[in-house]
Design an enzyme around this catalytic site. Structure first.
Site, PDB file in Angstrom:
ATOM      1  N   SER A 263       0.865  -1.193   0.000  1.00 51.63           N
ATOM      2  CA  SER A 263       0.000   0.000   0.000  1.00 51.63           C
ATOM      3  C   SER A 263       0.888   1.224   0.000  1.00 51.63           C
ATOM      4  O   SER A 263       2.067   1.142   0.334  1.00 51.63           O
ATOM      5  CB  SER A 263      -0.864   0.032   1.257  1.00 51.63           C
ATOM      6  OG  SER A 263      -0.098   0.486   2.361  1.00 51.63           O
ATOM      7  N   ASP A 264       0.342   2.389  -0.346  1.00 50.66           N
ATOM      8  CA  ASP A 264       1.102   3.606  -0.113  1.00 50.66           C
ATOM      9  C   ASP A 264       1.001   3.934   1.381  1.00 50.66           C
ATOM     10  O   ASP A 264       0.215   3.333   2.134  1.00 50.66           O
ATOM     11  CB  ASP A 264       0.623   4.770  -0.994  1.00 50.66           C
ATOM     12  CG  ASP A 264       1.718   5.846  -1.142  1.00 50.66           C
ATOM     13  OD1 ASP A 264       2.698   5.813  -0.369  1.00 50.66           O
ATOM     14  OD2 ASP A 264       1.593   6.721  -2.024  1.00 50.66           O
ATOM     15  N   TYR A 265       1.797   4.902   1.790  1.00 51.71           N
ATOM     16  CA  TYR A 265       1.981   5.255   3.203  1.00 51.71           C
ATOM     17  C   TYR A 265       0.647   5.583   3.892  1.00 51.71           C
ATOM     18  O   TYR A 265       0.003   6.576   3.546  1.00 51.71           O
ATOM     19  CB  TYR A 265       2.893   6.477   3.255  1.00 51.71           C
ATOM     20  CG  TYR A 265       3.583   6.748   4.557  1.00 51.71           C
ATOM     21  CD1 TYR A 265       4.928   6.455   4.727  1.00 51.71           C
ATOM     22  CD2 TYR A 265       2.904   7.328   5.612  1.00 51.71           C
ATOM     23  CE1 TYR A 265       5.578   6.723   5.918  1.00 51.71           C
ATOM     24  CE2 TYR A 265       3.549   7.601   6.806  1.00 51.71           C
ATOM     25  CZ  TYR A 265       4.891   7.300   6.951  1.00 51.71           C
ATOM     26  OH  TYR A 265       5.528   7.580   8.131  1.00 51.71           O
ATOM     27  N   ALA A 267      -2.120   4.423   3.483  1.00 56.22           N
ATOM     28  CA  ALA A 267      -3.296   4.433   2.595  1.00 56.22           C
ATOM     29  C   ALA A 267      -4.369   3.448   3.056  1.00 56.22           C
ATOM     30  O   ALA A 267      -5.556   3.663   2.778  1.00 56.22           O
ATOM     31  CB  ALA A 267      -2.877   4.122   1.160  1.00 56.22           C
TER      32      ALA A 267
END
Ligand code: NOJ
Length: 732
Positions: A263-265, A267
């Site tokens: 995942s992105d940070y 997210a």
């Protein structure tokens, strides 16, 4: 380790241990032997959960990595090594031009070479995975992250994305020295946030998404990129990190991606803010069902994944699939045998900013500069007979490296002043004005302190130099913290104080060369009117000063081409060359009467995608085709003769565009299908040939089938996306 051994190891791991592999924390949470010592952001963990994590984010350096890895593995029940991931975007210590500038080189060779050098430096620093390439298609210069993209064209982004993957992963044997894993991001559509506002929602029709936005990600996956990152945005109202259709159907099933999805940070937890998860537990469930293998720095997986399995809401099979992929990546990198990979203090010393990387950075930066105007003022003379004053806040500025450069080591940077002095020892210099606008914030909310007396003093000094000098080189632009993540802007003009400096000096001495720094296309109309030459240099990196001086003084010849259209005004955004045809097409001017466009603005950009001047003139012959008709399994060769009609050897980027004259759905005005570089001496002519195949003509038809349709096609070959040099053929 053999695949069967990974399976065996997994059989011995507890559920908590397995979930641990799926959790990523910032490296500074582990700096003291597995204890939480650094800032923990919003992530709530204890010593036990920290001791089981699978990966860390952020560069540590080889020495610290060894220590962290040793301490960590010793305490871990199965001594599983950590993966170290870091944002090596345009270099680690040797900083190359920002990706938007890399796009302007149209050169997969240079992009691959720089990615290779970055991978070697990163590997020496103990990095196992870089969060690059970023392959988000961009059409709106207000978005701060356009600096991280290679631009507005699906084909070019795909070619350069492939080059980056080859640079990072070499031959995809991650065991080899200098090879690190790449991570394609941000999946998907992150480059199209509404209004150019970072993190905003994205609405794209499936046709546009598949045809324009997916191909670059797809290209990098095909090249073998082993990781993918989800995006912060929602796509058609579904946040990516919980989007089963996007991750399981498109990414895994259709694109055939079988690597690790991160995942992105934060997210995953952000799905609570999106309003599709009531809490972190629900967010964890959405993400695992969508197939997210690693939760980057949020509370969801670490706190709730094991519970969700135990309570029967998530099948353990999903955890096993994810953990297998993560352990396989560790194994592919050889971490079970050598947990430091190439991390070594000696290698760091040998590679960081070494001569070879610096000279590549210099060449790469020079190739990325786009000369958009030159009224016979460039190149400058090195001889003492011509007095040149370098003025502006970028002349003695070390922050030429763009927003994704960690650690920031400004002392590595060659400033414009240092570069220019190599060519002309007696240059004059004045900063002229402050870099940041009065009262305006950068992306960290910081404002520049203004001292009125100092402001007046530096302006007076600049005016004085403008009177003395024959020519002025004004180094102006947007400071690095005006672009990057969280760096969206509603205005894309030069900071007003810098613009006023240009205006004032132009009244005194009109012999102005403007060197423009930025992480995005700016509104340059007035700048071009006030300058005799304008060179766009983006954020050129460590060797920026030498590269700028090479071009200004003619030791290198400009060859960069715009990877994003330059708008006339912010109101034109989004703007891109490959737009769709309308029922009431406009000419290049304003929309007078009932036609498509603006009554107060042109529809065309100021400078189109692909545009850029050099110090010579190239002329093109007409396009010749090997045939006028083509069947589906046939091919056509399209050629032009290019002649260097000017006075110096230079490189031309010959571009091939195609237009499907009539389709079952509206087709773009034209689409880039190829680009080739040719270097020619004065008066030399060379032939450039492109092969046209049926595959290049496919699109999503009225029934969403990816096919070509028989009929007439126009082939354009020329200097930029505006070229009218055309021939036609029939697909039968
Ligand atoms: C957030 C950014 O969106 C992403 O591009 C980056 O890789 C991660 N943070 C990790 O730093």
């Amino acid at each position: 380790m053999k695949i069967a051994d990974i399976q065996k190891l997994m059989n011995e791991m507890s559920l908590e241990e397995k979930v641990g592999q799926m959790v990523q924390i910032p490296a500074n949470m582990l700096t003291d032997g597995g204890l939480i010592t650094g800032p923990t952001d919003s992530i709530e963990m204890n010593e036990e959960t920290v001791s089981l994590v699978g990966s860390i984010l952020g560069k540590t350096g080889a020495a610290d990595l060894r220590k962290i890895q040793n301490d960590f593995m010793e305490k871990h029940p199965h001594h599983i090594p950590l993966l170290l991931m870091h944002d090596v975007i345009n270099g680690l210590e040797t900083i190359f031009p920002i990706p938007l500038a890399q796009g302007c080189t149209f050169s997969p060779e240079l992009v691959e070479a720089a990615s290779r050098a970055s991978a070697k430096e990163a590997a020496a620093a103990g990095v196992h995975v870089t969060f690059s390439p970023m392959l988000d298609l961009v059409r709106d210069a207000r978005w701060g992250r356009v600096m991280e993209s290679t631009g507005e064209d699906p084909w070019l982004n795909g070619e350069l994305g492939r080059a980056m993957v080859r640079g990072y992963q070499g031959d995809n044997d991650l065991l080899k020295e200098g090879n690190i894993a790449g991570c394609v991001k941000h999946f998907a559509g992150y480059g199209a946030p509404e209004g150019g506002r970072d993190y905003d929602n994205v609405e794209l029709s499936e046709r546009t998404f598949r045809e324009d936005y997916l191909p670059a990600y797809q290209a990098a996956v095909e090249e073998g990129c082993v990781m993918v990152m989800t995006s912060f945005n929602s796509l058609n109202r579904i946040p990516s990190s919980g989007n089963q259709w996007l991750m399981r159907k498109i990414l895994r099933e259709e694109m055939g991606f079988d690597g690790v999805l991160i995942s992105d940070y934060s997210a995953v937890d952000e799905m609570i803010n999106h309003g599709i998860a009531e809490d972190s537990r629900a967010a964890a469930k959405l993400a695992i069902l969508a197939g997210v293998d690693i939760d980057m720095v949020s509370n969801a997986y670490v706190k709730y994944l094991a519970e969700l399995v135990r309570q029967g809401e998530v099948e353990e099979r999903l955890i096993d699939e994810a953990v297998f992929r993560i352990l396989k990546l560790k194994n592919d990198l050889g971490l079970f045998e050598n947990p430091y990979k190439d991390g070594s203090v000696e290698k760091e010393a040998a590679l960081f900013c070494c001569e070879e990387h610096r000279s590549l950075a210099r060449k790469f930066a020079a190739a990325s500069f786009v000369l958009i105007k030159n009224d016979e003022i460039l190149p400058l003379q090195k001889e003492a007979t011509e007095t040149i004053a370098f003025i502006g806040p970028f002349v003695d500025n070390k922050e030429l490296y763009g927003s994704w450069s960690f650690p920031q080591k400004p002392d590595n940077t060659v400033t414009i002043m240092a570069g220019a002095k190599q060519k002309k020892a007696e240059m004059l210099y004045a900063p002229g004005c402050y870099i940041q606008d009065r009262g305006k914030c950068n992306r960290y909310g910081q404002k520049q302190e203004y001292d009125d007396a100092e402001e007046a003093r530096i302006l007076a000094e600049a005016i004085d130099l403008a009177k003395k000098a024959d020519k002025l080189v004004l180094c102006l632009g947007e400071p690095r913290d005006y672009t990057g993540e969280g760096g969206s802007k509603a205005s894309i003009k030069l900071p007003e104080n810098q613009f006023q400096l240009l205006k004032t000096l132009q009244q005194i001495n009109p012999n102005i060369v403007t060197v423009l720094f930025s992480g995005r296309p700016l509104e340059v109309q007035e700048i071009t009117e006030l300058s005799k030459a304008v060179l766009m240099v983006w954020m050129p990196g460590t060797e920026g000063g030498n590269a700028v001086a090479d071009i200004l003084f003619g030791d290198a010849v400009p060859e960069g081409r715009l990877s994003m259209s330059l708008p006339r005004s912010v109101g034109q955004l989004p703007i891109y060359y490959n737009k769709f045809r309308t029922g009431r097409p406009n000419g290049p001017g304003n929309a007078v009467g009932f036609i498509n466009g603006y009554i107060d603005e042109y529809t065309t950009p100021l400078y189109p995608f692909g545009y850029g001047l050099t110090y010579t003139d190239f002329t093109y012959s007409e396009v010749t085709l090997s045939k006028k008709e083509m069947t589906k399994d046939d091919r056509i060769l399209a050629s032009v003769q290019v002649t260097n009609a000017g006075g110096c050897t230079a490189t031309e980027t010959v571009q091939l565009y195609m237009q499907d004259v009539k389709g079952s759905v509206i087709r773009p005005i034209r689409s880039l299908k190829g680009a080739k570089k040719i270097t020619l001496a004065p008066e030399e002519t060379g032939e450039v040939t492109f092969e046209i195949t049926e595959e290049m003509l496919r699109f999503y038809d009225i029934n969403m089938n990816f096919v070509s349709e028989p009929g007439l096609f126009n082939v354009f070959i020329g200097h930029d996306s505006d070229t009218q040099n055309m021939a036609e053929f029939l697909l039968v």
